[in-house]
Motif scaffolding. Structure first.
Motif, mmCIF file in Angstrom:
data_model
loop_
_atom_site.group_PDB
_atom_site.id
_atom_site.type_symbol
_atom_site.label_atom_id
_atom_site.label_comp_id
_atom_site.label_asym_id
_atom_site.label_seq_id
_atom_site.Cartn_x
_atom_site.Cartn_y
_atom_site.Cartn_z
ATOM 1 N N GLN A 1 0.821 -1.212 0.000
ATOM 2 C CA GLN A 1 0.000 0.000 0.000
ATOM 3 C C GLN A 1 0.860 1.270 0.000
ATOM 4 O O GLN A 1 0.325 2.372 0.065
ATOM 5 C CB GLN A 1 -0.939 0.007 1.216
ATOM 6 N N ASN A 2 2.171 1.104 -0.029
ATOM 7 C CA ASN A 2 3.118 2.223 0.015
ATOM 8 C C ASN A 2 2.913 3.082 1.261
ATOM 9 O O ASN A 2 3.103 4.293 1.249
ATOM 10 C CB ASN A 2 3.040 3.083 -1.249
ATOM 11 N N LYS A 3 2.501 2.415 2.331
ATOM 12 C CA LYS A 3 2.371 3.036 3.644
ATOM 13 C C LYS A 3 2.942 2.045 4.642
ATOM 14 O O LYS A 3 2.894 0.833 4.424
ATOM 15 C CB LYS A 3 0.907 3.292 3.999
ATOM 16 N N ASN B 1 0.675 7.223 10.005
ATOM 17 C CA ASN B 1 0.160 7.006 8.649
ATOM 18 C C ASN B 1 0.228 5.538 8.219
ATOM 19 O O ASN B 1 0.510 5.237 7.057
ATOM 20 C CB ASN B 1 0.907 7.908 7.654
ATOM 21 N N CYS B 2 -0.005 4.642 9.147
ATOM 22 C CA CYS B 2 0.041 3.209 8.833
ATOM 23 C C CYS B 2 -1.263 2.763 8.189
ATOM 24 O O CYS B 2 -2.340 3.264 8.513
ATOM 25 C CB CYS B 2 0.282 2.392 10.103
ATOM 26 N N SER B 3 -1.146 1.795 7.288
ATOM 27 C CA SER B 3 -2.317 1.298 6.588
ATOM 28 C C SER B 3 -3.034 0.201 7.375
ATOM 29 O O SER B 3 -4.230 -0.012 7.177
ATOM 30 C CB SER B 3 -1.914 0.753 5.209
#
Length: 149
Positions: free
Chosen positions: A75-77, A112-114
């Protein structure tokens, strides 16, 4: 009950609960963590190998939640991996685990974690019920593998 980030002076008490968890989960024979390892890995190393939230009741550590960040995901997070959640037997039934999980959710949002990931032993039905009650879902898409070196 105060939920807060652990500090180095908590190391001995954190280790006691880690050891209790190792007994509960039946891996005490391979448990190589010491209070000094907790200090070095969690508080003196930069960046630390793990982070820890504690539930404190009048100076006593009633519960711990140990986690670390997975910096790169599809998720690029980042994501958070929860390694350990344990509440001392004397403090169970007071929603301390839920408070620790809520604090971890806040930590994930701040960073900012998914998602938050973890595993639970198949025999730990109480743990599974607890996580389901929080609204977590079992991920049946993946199998866990280990490669002991």
């Amino acid at each position: 009950m105060i939920i807060r980030k652990a500090v180095e002076s908590d190391s001995e008490k954190i280790w006691v609960l880690m050891e209790q968890l190792a007994i509960f989960e039946n891996y005490i024979d391979s448990f190589d963590i010491t209070p000094e390892v907790v200090k070095e890995s969690g508080f003196r190393k930069s960046p630390p190998d793990f982070y820890c939230l504690v539930a404190e009741d009048e100076g006593e550590i009633a519960g711990i939640l140990v986690y670390y960040f997975l910096p790169y995901t599809a998720q690029n997070k980042p994501a958070i991996y929860m390694k350990e959640l344990y509440v001392d037997e004397n403090y169970r039934g007071q929603k301390i685990g839920e408070q620790l999980m809520d604090a971890l959710k806040t930590e994930a949002q701040i960073n900012n974690c998914s998602q938050i990931k973890w595993t639970v032993a198949p025999w730990n039905e109480a743990g599974q019920k607890f996580y389901n009650r929080l609204g977590a879902k079992e991920n049946k898409d993946w199998l866990n593998y280990e490669w002991n070196i």
